[in-house]
Structure formats: C-alpha cells, structure tokens
Scaffold this motif. Structure first.
Motif, mmCIF file in Angstrom:
data_model
loop_
_atom_site.group_PDB
_atom_site.id
_atom_site.type_symbol
_atom_site.label_atom_id
_atom_site.label_comp_id
_atom_site.label_asym_id
_atom_site.label_seq_id
_atom_site.Cartn_x
_atom_site.Cartn_y
_atom_site.Cartn_z
ATOM 1 N N VAL A 59 8.584 -17.327 -0.818
ATOM 2 C CA VAL A 59 7.331 -16.863 -1.426
ATOM 3 C C VAL A 59 7.197 -15.381 -1.095
ATOM 4 O O VAL A 59 6.936 -15.022 0.052
ATOM 5 C CB VAL A 59 6.113 -17.644 -0.898
ATOM 6 N N PRO A 60 7.445 -14.490 -2.073
ATOM 7 C CA PRO A 60 7.417 -13.054 -1.788
ATOM 8 C C PRO A 60 5.975 -12.527 -1.698
ATOM 9 O O PRO A 60 5.001 -13.273 -1.758
ATOM 10 C CB PRO A 60 8.153 -12.445 -2.980
ATOM 11 N N GLY A 61 5.885 -11.203 -1.600
ATOM 12 C CA GLY A 61 4.592 -10.535 -1.636
ATOM 13 C C GLY A 61 4.213 -9.887 -0.327
ATOM 14 O O GLY A 61 3.920 -10.591 0.642
ATOM 15 N N HIS A 62 4.233 -8.528 -0.284
ATOM 16 C CA HIS A 62 3.820 -7.822 0.926
ATOM 17 C C HIS A 62 2.907 -6.643 0.600
ATOM 18 O O HIS A 62 2.884 -5.650 1.322
ATOM 19 C CB HIS A 62 5.034 -7.384 1.760
ATOM 20 N N GLU A 63 2.178 -6.763 -0.487
ATOM 21 C CA GLU A 63 1.155 -5.771 -0.859
ATOM 22 C C GLU A 63 -0.131 -6.549 -1.124
ATOM 23 O O GLU A 63 -0.502 -6.810 -2.255
ATOM 24 C CB GLU A 63 1.591 -4.981 -2.099
ATOM 25 N N ILE A 64 -0.798 -6.908 -0.045
ATOM 26 C CA ILE A 64 -1.856 -7.925 -0.081
ATOM 27 C C ILE A 64 -3.230 -7.299 0.151
ATOM 28 O O ILE A 64 -3.431 -6.545 1.106
ATOM 29 C CB ILE A 64 -1.596 -8.999 0.992
ATOM 30 N N VAL A 65 -4.171 -7.636 -0.727
ATOM 31 C CA VAL A 65 -5.574 -7.266 -0.544
ATOM 32 C C VAL A 65 -6.426 -8.514 -0.723
ATOM 33 O O VAL A 65 -6.212 -9.298 -1.655
ATOM 34 C CB VAL A 65 -6.014 -6.177 -1.551
ATOM 35 N N GLY A 66 -7.374 -8.719 0.188
ATOM 36 C CA GLY A 66 -8.235 -9.891 0.088
ATOM 37 C C GLY A 66 -9.438 -9.772 0.993
ATOM 38 O O GLY A 66 -9.749 -8.700 1.524
ATOM 39 N N ARG A 67 -10.110 -10.903 1.180
ATOM 40 C CA ARG A 67 -11.306 -10.943 2.020
ATOM 41 C C ARG A 67 -11.094 -11.906 3.182
ATOM 42 O O ARG A 67 -10.485 -12.974 3.027
ATOM 43 C CB ARG A 67 -12.531 -11.397 1.218
ATOM 44 N N VAL A 68 -11.632 -11.531 4.319
ATOM 45 C CA VAL A 68 -11.549 -12.381 5.502
ATOM 46 C C VAL A 68 -12.438 -13.602 5.308
ATOM 47 O O VAL A 68 -13.621 -13.480 4.991
ATOM 48 C CB VAL A 68 -11.995 -11.603 6.763
ATOM 49 N N ALA A 160 4.268 0.707 -1.433
ATOM 50 C CA ALA A 160 4.628 1.952 -2.115
ATOM 51 C C ALA A 160 3.856 3.136 -1.545
ATOM 52 O O ALA A 160 4.400 4.246 -1.427
ATOM 53 C CB ALA A 160 4.364 1.825 -3.612
ATOM 54 N N GLY A 161 2.608 2.925 -1.178
ATOM 55 C CA GLY A 161 1.801 4.004 -0.627
ATOM 56 C C GLY A 161 2.301 4.478 0.717
ATOM 57 O O GLY A 161 2.536 5.672 0.931
ATOM 58 N N GLY A 180 9.493 18.296 -3.773
ATOM 59 C CA GLY A 180 10.033 17.574 -4.914
ATOM 60 C C GLY A 180 9.926 16.082 -4.726
ATOM 61 O O GLY A 180 10.099 15.579 -3.614
ATOM 62 N N ILE A 181 9.622 15.364 -5.793
ATOM 63 C CA ILE A 181 9.606 13.899 -5.800
ATOM 64 C C ILE A 181 10.624 13.447 -6.835
ATOM 65 O O ILE A 181 10.463 13.710 -8.032
ATOM 66 C CB ILE A 181 8.215 13.329 -6.152
ATOM 67 N N VAL A 182 11.687 12.796 -6.373
ATOM 68 C CA VAL A 182 12.765 12.363 -7.265
ATOM 69 C C VAL A 182 12.510 10.916 -7.690
ATOM 70 O O VAL A 182 12.459 10.023 -6.851
ATOM 71 C CB VAL A 182 14.136 12.473 -6.582
ATOM 72 N N GLY A 183 12.375 10.708 -9.000
ATOM 73 C CA GLY A 183 12.137 9.376 -9.529
ATOM 74 C C GLY A 183 10.656 9.114 -9.700
ATOM 75 O O GLY A 183 9.892 9.177 -8.728
ATOM 76 N N ILE A 184 10.226 8.815 -10.915
ATOM 77 C CA ILE A 184 8.811 8.557 -11.179
ATOM 78 C C ILE A 184 8.645 7.083 -11.537
ATOM 79 O O ILE A 184 8.463 6.698 -12.691
ATOM 80 C CB ILE A 184 8.268 9.454 -12.320
ATOM 81 N N GLY A 185 8.754 6.239 -10.502
ATOM 82 C CA GLY A 185 8.577 4.801 -10.672
ATOM 83 C C GLY A 185 7.495 4.302 -9.742
ATOM 84 O O GLY A 185 6.541 5.016 -9.424
ATOM 85 N N GLY A 186 7.641 3.057 -9.267
ATOM 86 C CA GLY A 186 6.635 2.478 -8.391
ATOM 87 C C GLY A 186 6.409 3.303 -7.138
ATOM 88 O O GLY A 186 5.265 3.533 -6.724
ATOM 89 N N LEU A 187 7.498 3.767 -6.502
ATOM 90 C CA LEU A 187 7.376 4.627 -5.329
ATOM 91 C C LEU A 187 7.068 6.067 -5.727
ATOM 92 O O LEU A 187 6.150 6.692 -5.186
ATOM 93 C CB LEU A 187 8.672 4.597 -4.515
ATOM 94 N N GLY A 188 7.829 6.607 -6.655
ATOM 95 C CA GLY A 188 7.701 8.008 -7.002
ATOM 96 C C GLY A 188 6.335 8.400 -7.521
ATOM 97 O O GLY A 188 5.832 9.483 -7.211
ATOM 98 N N HIS A 189 5.714 7.529 -8.300
ATOM 99 C CA HIS A 189 4.398 7.902 -8.831
ATOM 100 C C HIS A 189 3.378 8.009 -7.711
ATOM 101 O O HIS A 189 2.473 8.846 -7.755
ATOM 102 C CB HIS A 189 3.960 6.941 -9.943
#
Length: 350
Positions: A59-68, A160-161, A180-189
C-alpha cells in the motif's frame, strides 16, 4: 483497527481495493484520518517492483494530509482535530548521530519508510497513505498551517516539497544567487516555486517547448530549452547552484559547464541506469561540486511546511478518486500530469 485501502498484491497485478489492519495506538502515537494522499513516482516504482525489495501486499503513499482523530496518553504536541501531515518516514532509531542532528532520513540504523519498511506488527512491513487512516509516532507527525482550501495541494509538499527545499536551503539559495532547476515535473515544478519564494534568480531547464510558458507561470525568471545549444551556451559559467530533478540517465556535463567557479549541482533523482560518467576536468578546473540530496529531517520538513504556508506555496495538482490510481500510474509514466496526482481519500469509502 480495520481500514479500507488501495494497494497491490503482486508486481504484475493492478492496484485494487483491500482491507488492512492498523496497529493499536500506543502512548506516543497519533491516529490520523487521511483526507488526501499525493501520488509519487516512487509509489509506481515500488508497486511494480522496479526497485528491489518490494513487500506485498503493498500500500503506497507518503504524501499524507489529514486530521487527528485520537492521540496516545503521552502525546502533547497534537490534539484531536489538528490538521497534520506525514511524509516519507515514520520512524528511526532516535539515538544515532544522524538522528540526534535532526537528520533522521540518514539514520545510521535505517529510517523506517512510510511504506515497505520493517515493522513488528502485521503484515511485517509498513503500509502507506492510500488508506482511510494511519497510526504514526508523534515524532514523525507534522503540523499543517495552510488554508483549508489548499490542503489537497499541500500533500505533495511532504515529498516533492521537502526533496527540493532541503538542497536549496543546504546550499544557501536566496537573493543574489542564480539557480537552475533541471526538469519541470513533480519535483521540478516545486523547485521553481520554492527557489522563487527564497528570492533567487530562477532559471528553468526543460526539453519541452510546451512547458516554457508554464515555467514562467511557476516563477521562473528565465527558461532554457536544454536541447538548444545556443540557449545553453549563453549561460556558461553563470550559475551558483543547479538542482537537477531528472531521474532518467542523461549527460551531466552540459549542466556542470554552466556552473561558476565553486558552483554546485545537486541531484535528487535516482536513474534506473547510471548517468554517463561526468568529465572530471569540468569539476577540477573550476572547483565545482557534484552532490546529491535526500528529502530532509523532521525539523527541516516542518520548516519547509511553515515556509510554504507563509509564502502561499502549494503543488499544482490533479485530484483523482482512489479507483483511478491505475490510470494515473499509466499517465504518470507518460509524464501526462501537471504536476502531481492527489487521491481524495474520502473515495475509499465509496
């Protein structure tokens, strides 16, 4: 605690709905009802066993936002109802030199990733954020201070942030620096947005003319098509720092030659096949550095979240239902997303 989730039972199987067990919360645990979970390319690599060592069910997913929704008896920093985040790790030894320095991502005894990491509870490895809820040690929970209407777009900041913020901060990017920022994708943006917010002169590198206007919108001061030699040559010996977010094998020399004396290029993408060896002369004769960077510690991740809240920085996202994840993976592999998919975890109950 039984919760609904989305994951895979094998590398050659699509992701599907499943039921998983979360551990009984301990005195230092925080129970989080997950509202949103970003979709990272690492999720795809792991699920499809493109990296060695995937444990199933995954079960993937490591960019998690929620409520306690609940806290252990000895938790003091969080309370029921708090908006919180969880990033790429959920534990570390807490006593080695790296952990004591606040750099848990480099834990000498091995940090525990949010999914596919060892755990004493069933099924023997961690299960990530493509789920209704998660139980996490309070030391690895982060406060979210963005507005309510931004929370879905905050989720990608947890990977990514911080992956882009950490090297930008480490190499002192700010006013007066050409970056310089190389690559304008999920990380680059995210790299463009954060470098701009830090006050640097930001130059975006892309191989796609279609992304030129988008790069300006994201905060770039200049945009270079790296396939056009005249555009590259015009910037020789002018960069203080280059953040290279491209995870595919490519020629590093073209970018090293753009660095000033004492300039640094940091890599945050791990290619499937090694990069061609760089020209050592390009390093030696200008005292340049070629470096790497991996996410950030919990303290720095909280700093990043607070910085992004203050500067109104979030990811550009496309929201999806949980049952659209397989299509999202296929699109992500084709780079058909601007710039991060985020799961609406409420759809897990549908």
């Amino acid at each position: 605690m039984t919760v609904q989730a989305f994951g895979a039972f094998a590398a050659d199987k699509p992701l599907e709905a499943m039921t998983i067990e979360r551990r009984t919360p301990g005195a230092h645990d925080v129970v989080i009802d997950i509202a949103y979970c970003g979709v990272c390319h690492s999720d795809l690599h792991t699920v499809r066993a493109e990296w060695a060592g995937t444990l199933y069910p995954c079960v993937p997913g490591h960019e998690i936002v929620g409520r306690v929704s609940a806290v252990g008896d000895e938790v003091t920093a969080f309370a029921t109802g708090d908006v919180v985040g969880v990033g790429c790790m959920v534990d570390s030894c807490q006593h080695c030199a790296e952990c004591e320095a606040g750099e848990e991502q480099f834990c000498l005894n091995g940090m525990t990733p949010t999914y596919n990491g060892p755990t004493e509870t069933a099924p023997g490895h961690t299960l990530g954020g493509y789920a209704q809820s998660i139980v996490v040690s309070d030391k690895f929970v982060l406060k979210i201070r963005h507005r309510e209407d931004q929370l879905a777009a905050v989720a990608p900041l947890l990977c990514a942030g911080i992956t882009t913020y950490s090297p930008l901060r480490h190499w002192n990017v700010g006013p007066g620096k050409k970056v310089g920022i190389v690559g304008i994708g999920g990380l680059g943006h995210m790299g463009v947005k954060i470098a701009h917010a830090l006050g640097a002169h930001v130059v975006a590198f892309t191989t796609s003319e279609e992304k030129r206007e988008d790069a300006f919108r994201l905060g770039a001061d200049e945009v270079i098509n790296s396939r056009v030699s005249e555009e590259m040559d015009a910037h020789a010996l002018s960069f203080d720092f280059i953040l290279n977010t491209v995870a595919a094998s490519h020629d590093l020399n073209a970018y090293l030659n753009l660095l000033k004396r004492d300039g640094t290029m940091a890599l945050v993408g791990v290619p499937e096949h090694p990069h061609p060896a760089p020209d050592i002369g390009a390093l030696v004769f200008k005292r340049r550095s070629l470096a790497g960077s991996l996410i950030g510690g919990i303290r720095e991740t909280q700093e990043m979240l607070d910085f992004c809240a203050e500067h109104d920085v979030v990811a550009d996202i496309e929201m999806i239902r949980a049952d659209e994840i397989n299509t999202a993976y296929d699109r992500m592999q084709r780079s058909d997303v601007k710039y991060r998919f985020v799961i609406d975890n409420a759809t897990l109950a549908a």
